[in-house]
Design a protein around this motif. Sequence first.
Motif, PDB file in Angstrom:
ATOM      1  N   HIS A 138      46.934 -25.491  29.469  1.00 21.95           N
ATOM      2  CA  HIS A 138      45.542 -25.929  29.372  1.00 21.95           C
ATOM      3  C   HIS A 138      45.123 -25.961  27.898  1.00 21.95           C
ATOM      4  O   HIS A 138      45.267 -24.963  27.184  1.00 21.95           O
ATOM      5  CB  HIS A 138      44.618 -24.999  30.154  1.00 21.95           C
ATOM      6  CG  HIS A 138      44.813 -25.082  31.635  1.00 21.95           C
ATOM      7  ND1 HIS A 138      44.163 -26.014  32.422  1.00 21.95           N
ATOM      8  CD2 HIS A 138      45.605 -24.363  32.471  1.00 21.95           C
ATOM      9  CE1 HIS A 138      44.538 -25.856  33.682  1.00 21.95           C
ATOM     10  NE2 HIS A 138      45.413 -24.865  33.739  1.00 21.95           N
ATOM     11  N   PHE A 139      44.657 -27.102  27.459  1.00 18.65           N
ATOM     12  CA  PHE A 139      43.995 -27.301  26.160  1.00 18.65           C
ATOM     13  C   PHE A 139      44.913 -27.288  24.924  1.00 18.65           C
ATOM     14  O   PHE A 139      44.764 -28.144  24.062  1.00 18.65           O
ATOM     15  CB  PHE A 139      42.873 -26.258  25.969  1.00 18.65           C
ATOM     16  CG  PHE A 139      41.906 -26.227  27.116  1.00 18.65           C
ATOM     17  CD1 PHE A 139      41.165 -27.357  27.458  1.00 18.65           C
ATOM     18  CD2 PHE A 139      41.747 -25.085  27.885  1.00 18.65           C
ATOM     19  CE1 PHE A 139      40.274 -27.345  28.518  1.00 18.65           C
ATOM     20  CE2 PHE A 139      40.855 -25.061  28.953  1.00 18.65           C
ATOM     21  CZ  PHE A 139      40.123 -26.192  29.263  1.00 18.65           C
ATOM     22  N   ASP A 140      45.837 -26.347  24.815  1.00 17.10           N
ATOM     23  CA  ASP A 140      46.613 -26.195  23.577  1.00 17.10           C
ATOM     24  C   ASP A 140      47.924 -26.981  23.655  1.00 17.10           C
ATOM     25  O   ASP A 140      48.881 -26.559  24.312  1.00 17.10           O
ATOM     26  CB  ASP A 140      46.903 -24.715  23.328  1.00 17.10           C
ATOM     27  CG  ASP A 140      47.486 -24.461  21.936  1.00 17.10           C
ATOM     28  OD1 ASP A 140      47.909 -25.436  21.275  1.00 17.10           O
ATOM     29  OD2 ASP A 140      47.533 -23.292  21.521  1.00 17.10           O
TER      30      ASP A 140
ATOM     31  N   GLY B 115      42.910 -32.815  23.187  1.00 14.63           N
ATOM     32  CA  GLY B 115      42.427 -33.229  21.875  1.00 14.63           C
ATOM     33  C   GLY B 115      42.740 -34.667  21.512  1.00 14.63           C
ATOM     34  O   GLY B 115      42.833 -35.541  22.369  1.00 14.63           O
ATOM     35  N   SER B 116      42.970 -34.903  20.234  1.00 18.97           N
ATOM     36  CA  SER B 116      43.095 -36.249  19.671  1.00 18.97           C
ATOM     37  C   SER B 116      44.337 -36.990  20.155  1.00 18.97           C
ATOM     38  O   SER B 116      45.259 -36.397  20.719  1.00 18.97           O
ATOM     39  CB  SER B 116      43.127 -36.163  18.147  1.00 18.97           C
ATOM     40  OG  SER B 116      44.195 -35.333  17.743  1.00 18.97           O
ATOM     41  N   ASP B 117      44.349 -38.299  19.892  1.00 20.81           N
ATOM     42  CA  ASP B 117      45.463 -39.141  20.316  1.00 20.81           C
ATOM     43  C   ASP B 117      46.803 -38.664  19.761  1.00 20.81           C
ATOM     44  O   ASP B 117      47.831 -38.763  20.435  1.00 20.81           O
ATOM     45  CB  ASP B 117      45.215 -40.593  19.876  1.00 20.81           C
ATOM     46  CG  ASP B 117      44.215 -41.304  20.772  1.00 20.81           C
ATOM     47  OD1 ASP B 117      43.647 -40.642  21.662  1.00 20.81           O
ATOM     48  OD2 ASP B 117      44.001 -42.511  20.589  1.00 20.81           O
ATOM     49  N   ASP B 118      46.808 -38.179  18.517  1.00 16.70           N
ATOM     50  CA  ASP B 118      48.077 -37.763  17.925  1.00 16.70           C
ATOM     51  C   ASP B 118      48.671 -36.564  18.664  1.00 16.70           C
ATOM     52  O   ASP B 118      49.897 -36.414  18.744  1.00 16.70           O
ATOM     53  CB  ASP B 118      47.906 -37.452  16.427  1.00 16.70           C
ATOM     54  CG  ASP B 118      46.907 -36.344  16.169  1.00 16.70           C
ATOM     55  OD1 ASP B 118      45.889 -36.282  16.874  1.00 16.70           O
ATOM     56  OD2 ASP B 118      47.158 -35.531  15.254  1.00 16.70           O
ATOM     57  N   LYS B 119      47.816 -35.715  19.255  1.00 17.55           N
ATOM     58  CA  LYS B 119      48.308 -34.575  20.034  1.00 17.55           C
ATOM     59  C   LYS B 119      48.906 -35.047  21.363  1.00 17.55           C
ATOM     60  O   LYS B 119      49.952 -34.560  21.799  1.00 17.55           O
ATOM     61  CB  LYS B 119      47.179 -33.577  20.274  1.00 17.55           C
ATOM     62  CG  LYS B 119      46.686 -32.901  19.004  1.00 17.55           C
ATOM     63  CD  LYS B 119      45.516 -31.969  19.288  1.00 17.55           C
ATOM     64  CE  LYS B 119      45.027 -31.314  17.991  1.00 17.55           C
ATOM     65  NZ  LYS B 119      43.850 -30.439  18.210  1.00 17.55           N
ATOM     66  N   VAL B 120      48.235 -36.002  21.994  1.00 18.07           N
ATOM     67  CA  VAL B 120      48.761 -36.578  23.232  1.00 18.07           C
ATOM     68  C   VAL B 120      50.100 -37.248  22.964  1.00 18.07           C
ATOM     69  O   VAL B 120      51.065 -37.072  23.718  1.00 18.07           O
ATOM     70  CB  VAL B 120      47.770 -37.594  23.831  1.00 18.07           C
ATOM     71  CG1 VAL B 120      48.377 -38.273  25.058  1.00 18.07           C
ATOM     72  CG2 VAL B 120      46.447 -36.925  24.183  1.00 18.07           C
TER      73      VAL B 120
END
Length: 351
Positions: A84-86, A109-114
């Motif tokens: 979850h989240f991280d 979070g942001s697209d780069d994290k996805v």
Amino acid sequence: MMIERRKSKDVKIGNIAIGGQNPIAVQSMLNKPALDIEGNVKQARELENAGCQIVRLTVPKKEAIKTVYAVKDAISIPLVADIHFDYKLALESVAAGIDKIRINPGNIGSDDKVKAVADACRQHGVPIRIGVNSGSLEKDILAKYGSATAEAMAESAIYHISLLEKYDFDDIVISVKSSDVQRMVKAYRLIAERCDYPLHLGVTEAGTHNMALVKSCIGIGSLLLDGIGDTIRVSMTDDPVNEVKSAYDILKGAGIKKDCVNIISCPTCGRTQINLIKLANEIEDALRGCKKPLKVAVMGCVVNGPGEAKEADIGVAGGDGCGMIFKNGEILCKVSEDKITEELLKEIEKM
């Protein structure tokens, strides 16, 4: 009667394939504290021994990655990390050899994290389960529908799918769970029409053993009879081993699981002259691990014996402190009450 399965893509989770025409897999989740390595390893082994085919554990912090390594080494069934989240915990879980990630891309979070998670999972052959719950929908979707409706849940799932497909990732499994059975069933039917990804079924927060089983039988069972569902979890406030047993009972009751004994027994009445309740439970326990596709009848009297249970492959009809064992409608022998289970098991062993 054959159930026509919904057409879905195949997804490989460790050494198990789901979706397509693969058998429906039974899943459960470890409920020991995430940093209790010994407790999680012990419970994971118990679940595997009980027939669990996919097991999930929560990874709430970096220190829990040690538990991932330990559990992964201790079992041979696929292990799923609940994130979850991280997004960093997802990346570390993949590096630790996890077989599947459960995460909602829109929550990290942001697209780069996805993209980072999608890329890591693609490189290691790790699928992602998008887990939508009615209690955790996006604010804009809630505003659009006014509440956590089935339509809102389905739209949330489609939104999360789009975030992964944006980075050419389609090794996806979907769940749209709710504690409301009617909402859960409708949400799965909606998402089943809108994508071809495998679906993991479950009624979330279903309650303690008895009510959880009832809700799961209604929700999961209804969808299975529709041909919808590729993995299932019976969520219970209970020992996870009981989740696994209940899941298999649902598959048996729906006529989907064939490599097992199906016990039919009468509800008893004033004609019953043996302890049928004790006998039926004793026979069921003795045959729980039997892989023979047999219908076994445990009936209280001769009225409900070979006549009403004539479709059974083998069975017993109670008498006055005794029982008649019959096979394919024909009486084989008469035995005393204390020998019924023993003699019935001997006959089944021959079959």
